[in-house]
Structure formats: C-alpha cells, structure tokens
Design a protein around this motif. Structure first.
Motif, PDB file in Angstrom:
ATOM      1  N   HIS A  28      -3.567   1.531  -9.844  1.00 41.00           N
ATOM      2  CA  HIS A  28      -2.832   0.289 -10.107  1.00 41.00           C
ATOM      3  C   HIS A  28      -1.337   0.592 -10.124  1.00 41.00           C
ATOM      4  CE1 HIS A  28      -6.626  -1.589 -10.937  1.00 41.00           C
ATOM      5  NE2 HIS A  28      -6.898  -0.635 -11.801  1.00 41.00           N
ATOM      6  N   GLY A  29      -0.836   1.104  -9.018  1.00 41.91           N
ATOM      7  CA  GLY A  29       0.541   1.570  -8.933  1.00 41.91           C
ATOM      8  C   GLY A  29       1.586   0.544  -9.312  1.00 41.91           C
ATOM      9  N   SER A  60       0.844  -1.191   0.000  1.00 40.91           N
ATOM     10  CA  SER A  60       0.000   0.000   0.000  1.00 40.91           C
ATOM     11  C   SER A  60       0.883   1.246   0.000  1.00 40.91           C
ATOM     12  CB  SER A  60      -0.921  -0.009   1.220  1.00 40.91           C
ATOM     13  OG  SER A  60      -0.156   0.070   2.404  1.00 40.91           O
ATOM     14  N   TRP A  61       0.300   2.325  -0.426  1.00 37.48           N
ATOM     15  CA  TRP A  61       1.025   3.584  -0.535  1.00 37.48           C
ATOM     16  C   TRP A  61       1.480   4.065   0.834  1.00 37.48           C
ATOM     17  CZ3 TRP A  61       2.563   6.479  -4.673  1.00 37.48           C
ATOM     18  CH2 TRP A  61       2.134   6.038  -5.929  1.00 37.48           C
ATOM     19  N   LYS A  62       2.711   4.575   0.894  1.00 39.27           N
ATOM     20  CA  LYS A  62       3.301   5.141   2.109  1.00 39.27           C
ATOM     21  C   LYS A  62       4.253   6.258   1.700  1.00 39.27           C
ATOM     22  CE  LYS A  62       3.234   0.784   4.552  1.00 39.27           C
ATOM     23  NZ  LYS A  62       3.972  -0.251   5.219  1.00 39.27           N
ATOM     24  N   TRP A  63       4.702   7.003   2.674  1.00 43.38           N
ATOM     25  CA  TRP A  63       5.752   7.978   2.418  1.00 43.38           C
ATOM     26  C   TRP A  63       6.902   7.681   3.362  1.00 43.38           C
ATOM     27  CZ3 TRP A  63       7.813  11.174   6.056  1.00 43.38           C
ATOM     28  CH2 TRP A  63       7.077  11.397   7.208  1.00 43.38           C
ATOM     29  N   ALA A  83      -1.723  10.460  -4.432  1.00 42.36           N
ATOM     30  CA  ALA A  83      -1.036   9.530  -5.336  1.00 42.36           C
ATOM     31  C   ALA A  83      -1.789   8.208  -5.426  1.00 42.36           C
ATOM     32  CB  ALA A  83       0.390   9.293  -4.851  1.00 42.36           C
ATOM     33  N   GLU A  84      -2.309   7.758  -4.304  1.00 42.21           N
ATOM     34  CA  GLU A  84      -3.058   6.502  -4.299  1.00 42.21           C
ATOM     35  C   GLU A  84      -4.334   6.613  -5.126  1.00 42.21           C
ATOM     36  OE1 GLU A  84      -4.168   3.180  -0.968  1.00 42.21           O
ATOM     37  OE2 GLU A  84      -4.293   5.272  -0.382  1.00 42.21           O
ATOM     38  N   ALA A  85      -4.995   7.763  -5.057  1.00 40.12           N
ATOM     39  CA  ALA A  85      -6.215   7.966  -5.837  1.00 40.12           C
ATOM     40  C   ALA A  85      -5.911   8.109  -7.336  1.00 40.12           C
ATOM     41  CB  ALA A  85      -6.953   9.204  -5.341  1.00 40.12           C
ATOM     42  N   LEU A  86      -4.792   8.745  -7.642  1.00 41.14           N
ATOM     43  CA  LEU A  86      -4.431   8.985  -9.040  1.00 41.14           C
ATOM     44  C   LEU A  86      -3.860   7.730  -9.718  1.00 41.14           C
ATOM     45  CD1 LEU A  86      -4.195  11.072 -11.310  1.00 41.14           C
ATOM     46  CD2 LEU A  86      -1.942  11.646 -10.414  1.00 41.14           C
ATOM     47  N   ARG A 120       5.653   2.723  -9.115  1.00 39.35           N
ATOM     48  CA  ARG A 120       5.759   1.250  -9.028  1.00 39.35           C
ATOM     49  C   ARG A 120       6.086   0.775  -7.629  1.00 39.35           C
ATOM     50  NH1 ARG A 120       7.475  -2.337 -13.739  1.00 39.35           N
ATOM     51  NH2 ARG A 120       6.923  -3.670 -12.017  1.00 39.35           N
ATOM     52  N   SER A 121       6.746   1.605  -6.836  1.00 41.28           N
ATOM     53  CA  SER A 121       7.044   1.258  -5.445  1.00 41.28           C
ATOM     54  C   SER A 121       5.927   1.688  -4.506  1.00 41.28           C
ATOM     55  CB  SER A 121       8.346   1.924  -4.994  1.00 41.28           C
ATOM     56  OG  SER A 121       9.427   1.459  -5.747  1.00 41.28           O
ATOM     57  N   GLU A 122       4.964   2.438  -5.040  1.00 44.88           N
ATOM     58  CA  GLU A 122       3.867   2.997  -4.250  1.00 44.88           C
ATOM     59  C   GLU A 122       4.405   3.782  -3.060  1.00 44.88           C
ATOM     60  OE1 GLU A 122       1.103  -0.197  -3.414  1.00 44.88           O
ATOM     61  OE2 GLU A 122       0.314  -0.112  -5.452  1.00 44.88           O
ATOM     62  N   ARG A 123       5.343   4.693  -3.370  1.00 42.36           N
ATOM     63  CA  ARG A 123       5.979   5.497  -2.343  1.00 42.36           C
ATOM     64  C   ARG A 123       6.039   6.955  -2.748  1.00 42.36           C
ATOM     65  NH1 ARG A 123       5.257   1.698   0.129  1.00 42.36           N
ATOM     66  NH2 ARG A 123       6.631   0.446   1.408  1.00 42.36           N
TER      67      ARG A 123
END
Length: 85
Positions: free
Chosen positions: A43-44, A2-5, A37-40, A71-74
């Motif tokens: 399918h990261g 999942s997306w993180k920073w 970023a997750e919304a945009l 691609r790293s969802e970061r």
C-alpha cells in the motif's frame, strides 16, 4: 500508480555517456529493486512512515546508488559510477 524506477539528479546525465552493457546491468538490478519494493510496500501510496535508507549496489563495471520513495512508488537511481575498465 504503479511502482517504477527512474534516474534522478545527475544520474540521468551520467547514463547518457555510460556503456550500454553497464547500463543494462544497472537497469536489470533496478527492475529487481522495483519488484522487491512493490512486494514489501503493498500500500505504497498510503505509507505514512519514513522512507527506507538508500543503498549502493555493485554491478559489473561499477556501481549505483538508489533511494526508495514509498509514497511516490518510485525507486530513484541517484548516482551511477562506471569504472571504465
């Protein structure tokens, strides 16, 4: 995944000495960037295009620079600058 920073490069070291209120503002905006970023990029992991260009964001007491790696969802915080006044 999942997306993180997270902090990257020297930003992690700089964050150790920055004031807590400044870091709270940076982290609040970083959380907003992750949600955007997750919304945009739904399918990261399957992203095959070029990553978006990084930008600077001004927060109370300074600024920070970030880069999205789809691609790293970061969202990476690559530099923070606290003005100290």
């Amino acid at each position: 995944m999942s997306w993180k920073w997270e902090y990257a490069f020297g930003a992690e070291e700089a964050a150790r000495t920055a004031p807590p209120d400044f870091l709270a503002a940076v982290e609040l905006r970083a959380d907003e960037l992750v949600r955007a970023a997750e919304a945009l990029h739904v399918h990261g992991r399957a992203h095959e295009d070029v990553d978006p260009t990084g930008h600077d964001i001004i927060v109370p007491g300074g600024m920070f620079s970030y880069q999205v790696v789809v691609r790293s969802e970061r969202v990476y915080i690559v530099q923070i600058t606290h003005l100290g006044f």
